[in-house]
Write an enzyme that holds these catalytic residues in place. Structure first.
Site, PDB file in Angstrom:
ATOM      1  N   HIS A   1      -2.789  -6.442   4.234  1.00  0.00           N
ATOM      2  CA  HIS A   1      -1.987  -7.159   3.177  1.00  0.00           C
ATOM      3  C   HIS A   1      -2.810  -8.419   2.798  1.00  0.00           C
ATOM      4  O   HIS A   1      -2.263  -8.998   1.978  1.00  0.00           O
ATOM      5  CB  HIS A   1      -0.426  -6.869   3.068  1.00  0.00           C
ATOM      6  CG  HIS A   1       0.022  -5.774   2.994  1.00  0.00           C
ATOM      7  ND1 HIS A   1       1.177  -5.141   3.434  1.00  0.00           N
ATOM      8  CD2 HIS A   1      -0.509  -4.426   3.056  1.00  0.00           C
ATOM      9  CE1 HIS A   1       1.272  -3.681   3.682  1.00  0.00           C
ATOM     10  NE2 HIS A   1       0.326  -3.342   3.164  1.00  0.00           N
TER      11      HIS A   1
ATOM     12  N   SER B   1       9.084  -1.116  10.163  1.00  0.00           N
ATOM     13  CA  SER B   1       9.667   0.366   9.929  1.00  0.00           C
ATOM     14  C   SER B   1       8.661   1.306   9.664  1.00  0.00           C
ATOM     15  O   SER B   1       9.034   2.550   9.417  1.00  0.00           O
ATOM     16  CB  SER B   1      10.581  -0.028   8.620  1.00  0.00           C
ATOM     17  OG  SER B   1       9.760  -0.467   7.488  1.00  0.00           O
TER      18      SER B   1
ATOM     19  N   CYS C   1     -13.401 -12.917  -2.621  1.00  0.00           N
ATOM     20  CA  CYS C   1     -14.516 -12.736  -3.972  1.00  0.00           C
ATOM     21  C   CYS C   1     -14.306 -11.316  -4.212  1.00  0.00           C
ATOM     22  O   CYS C   1     -14.613 -10.053  -3.340  1.00  0.00           O
ATOM     23  CB  CYS C   1     -15.635 -12.950  -3.330  1.00  0.00           C
ATOM     24  SG  CYS C   1     -16.837 -12.505  -4.914  1.00  0.00           S
TER      25      CYS C   1
ATOM     26  N   ALA D   1      10.722  -8.124  19.445  1.00  0.00           N
ATOM     27  CA  ALA D   1       9.628  -8.537  20.005  1.00  0.00           C
ATOM     28  C   ALA D   1       9.637  -9.676  20.845  1.00  0.00           C
ATOM     29  O   ALA D   1       8.714  -9.672  21.897  1.00  0.00           O
ATOM     30  CB  ALA D   1       8.609  -8.349  19.047  1.00  0.00           C
TER      31      ALA D   1
ATOM     32  N   CYS E   1     -17.158 -17.340  -6.831  1.00  0.00           N
ATOM     33  CA  CYS E   1     -17.771 -17.413  -5.268  1.00  0.00           C
ATOM     34  C   CYS E   1     -18.862 -18.347  -5.391  1.00  0.00           C
ATOM     35  O   CYS E   1     -19.696 -18.332  -6.132  1.00  0.00           O
ATOM     36  CB  CYS E   1     -18.165 -15.901  -4.933  1.00  0.00           C
ATOM     37  SG  CYS E   1     -18.689 -15.496  -3.609  1.00  0.00           S
TER      38      CYS E   1
ATOM     39  N   CYS F   1     -18.094  -9.707  -3.630  1.00  0.00           N
ATOM     40  CA  CYS F   1     -19.004  -9.284  -2.452  1.00  0.00           C
ATOM     41  C   CYS F   1     -17.956  -9.480  -1.568  1.00  0.00           C
ATOM     42  O   CYS F   1     -18.100  -9.235  -0.117  1.00  0.00           O
ATOM     43  CB  CYS F   1     -19.949 -10.593  -2.183  1.00  0.00           C
ATOM     44  SG  CYS F   1     -19.303 -12.333  -2.066  1.00  0.00           S
TER      45      CYS F   1
ATOM     46  N   CYS G   1     -21.850 -15.876  -4.659  1.00  0.00           N
ATOM     47  CA  CYS G   1     -22.451 -14.615  -5.486  1.00  0.00           C
ATOM     48  C   CYS G   1     -22.119 -14.924  -6.959  1.00  0.00           C
ATOM     49  O   CYS G   1     -22.472 -14.239  -7.900  1.00  0.00           O
ATOM     50  CB  CYS G   1     -22.149 -13.338  -5.200  1.00  0.00           C
ATOM     51  SG  CYS G   1     -20.441 -12.611  -5.488  1.00  0.00           S
TER      52      CYS G   1
ATOM     53  N   GLU H   1      15.196  -1.266  15.678  1.00  0.00           N
ATOM     54  CA  GLU H   1      15.658  -0.182  15.023  1.00  0.00           C
ATOM     55  C   GLU H   1      14.848   1.019  14.968  1.00  0.00           C
ATOM     56  O   GLU H   1      13.533   0.783  15.224  1.00  0.00           O
ATOM     57  CB  GLU H   1      15.978  -0.512  13.697  1.00  0.00           C
ATOM     58  CG  GLU H   1      16.323  -2.001  13.288  1.00  0.00           C
ATOM     59  CD  GLU H   1      18.015  -1.968  13.324  1.00  0.00           C
ATOM     60  OE1 GLU H   1      18.620  -0.646  13.464  1.00  0.00           O
ATOM     61  OE2 GLU H   1      18.555  -2.893  13.608  1.00  0.00           O
TER      62      GLU H   1
HETATM   63 ZN   LIG Z   1     -18.837 -13.100  -3.659  1.00  0.00          ZN
END
Ligand SMILES: [Zn+2]
Length: 258
Positions: free
Chosen positions: A131, A202, A139, A244, A160, A142, A163, A228
């Site tokens: 995510h 989950s 960019c 954890a 960018c 690219c 590019c 859980e």
């Molecule tokens: Zn770029």
């Protein structure tokens, strides 16, 4: 002490991993919650408190990237609770143990749903952030990533350096496709894995949730470290019901002694 579950213990997880050659982990909000970062859903969750983010985020960005950046810069001056919690958070013993497992050659890749950068800060190197990462921009043309604090904001939207394409924050918005390079790497890892660790998630958000199941279908061992039950629990070979921050350091200690 680590709690013992009907389905497994950390010792059994370590035993299962000992002979594996390519171990991949999927981590989620439960891991970062132990660093004080609020989860999205559930009691105390950031969405429960403030409402879910607009589902048309991606559409808004695309319709006027310059305006989106202006508003984002305004929002930064009124930093949200969530952003402040992330900025205060430090990697916890679970993150640190995963970095240690990587250095020991016992963990080969981490796919995380978290955007908080805590795996990298803990020292993990082989990380795919499905995510995105909140400190990066990407960019749109690219795919190059840069740190958000290293780009020029005199002109909006920022462009960018490579590019000239439009830059967007790397965090994946509602409605935005997961970047192709990220998805490719996740598929590659699911195909290489002979063991998959599912930690603090989950496992209901797609596509992240499908990678452990994909590896399992190919014959990989599936290990769940989660306080859980989840939809993956019934598929798992070993389930450790503990935070954890408790189970991973114990796992690293067991695997560290040959
Ligand atoms: Zn770029």
């Amino acid at each position: 002490m680590t709690r013992v579950d009907a389905k497994g213990t950390v010792e059994q997880a370590a035993e299962r991993l000992r002979a594996c050659r390519h171990v991949v982990a999927l981590t989620g909000a439960g891991l970062s919650a132990e660093s004080g970062i609020p989860t999205y859903r559930g009691s105390g969750g950031i969405w429960t408190k403030w409402g879910e983010p607009t589902i048309d985020g991606w559409e808004l960005f695309n319709s006027d990237p310059g305006r989106w950046w202006e508003e984002a810069i305004d929002r930064q001056t009124l930093m949200s609770d969530f952003a402040q919690a992330i900025d205060r958070a430090e990697p916890n013993p679970g993150h640190l143990a995963m970095a240690e497992l990587e250095r020991m050659g016992r963990l080969h890749h981490v796919i995380t749903q978290n955007i908080d950068d805590l795996h990298r800060r803990a020292g993990s190197r082989a990380v795919t952030e499905i995510h995105g990462n909140r400190h990066l921009v990407r960019c749109m043309s690219c795919g190059r990533r840069d740190r958000q604090d290293a780009i020029f904001l005199e002109r909006l939207p920022p462009l960018c350096q490579e590019c000239g394409g439009i830059l967007k924050n790397d965090t994946v918005m509602f409605g935005e496709p997961i970047p192709a390079d990220v998805l490719d790497e996740c598929h590659r890892q699911a195909n290489l894995a002979d063991a998959f660790l599912v930690v603090g998630t989950s496992a209901v958000v797609y596509p992240a949730a499908e990678f452990p199941a994909m590896a399992k279908r190919r014959g990989a061992a599936l290990l769940e470290l989660n306080p859980e039950p989840t939809p993956l629990s019934r598929l798992a070979d070993v389930v450790v019901r503990a935070p954890a921050g408790e189970s991973l350091p114990r796992l690293a200690a067991l695997l560290g002694t040959a």
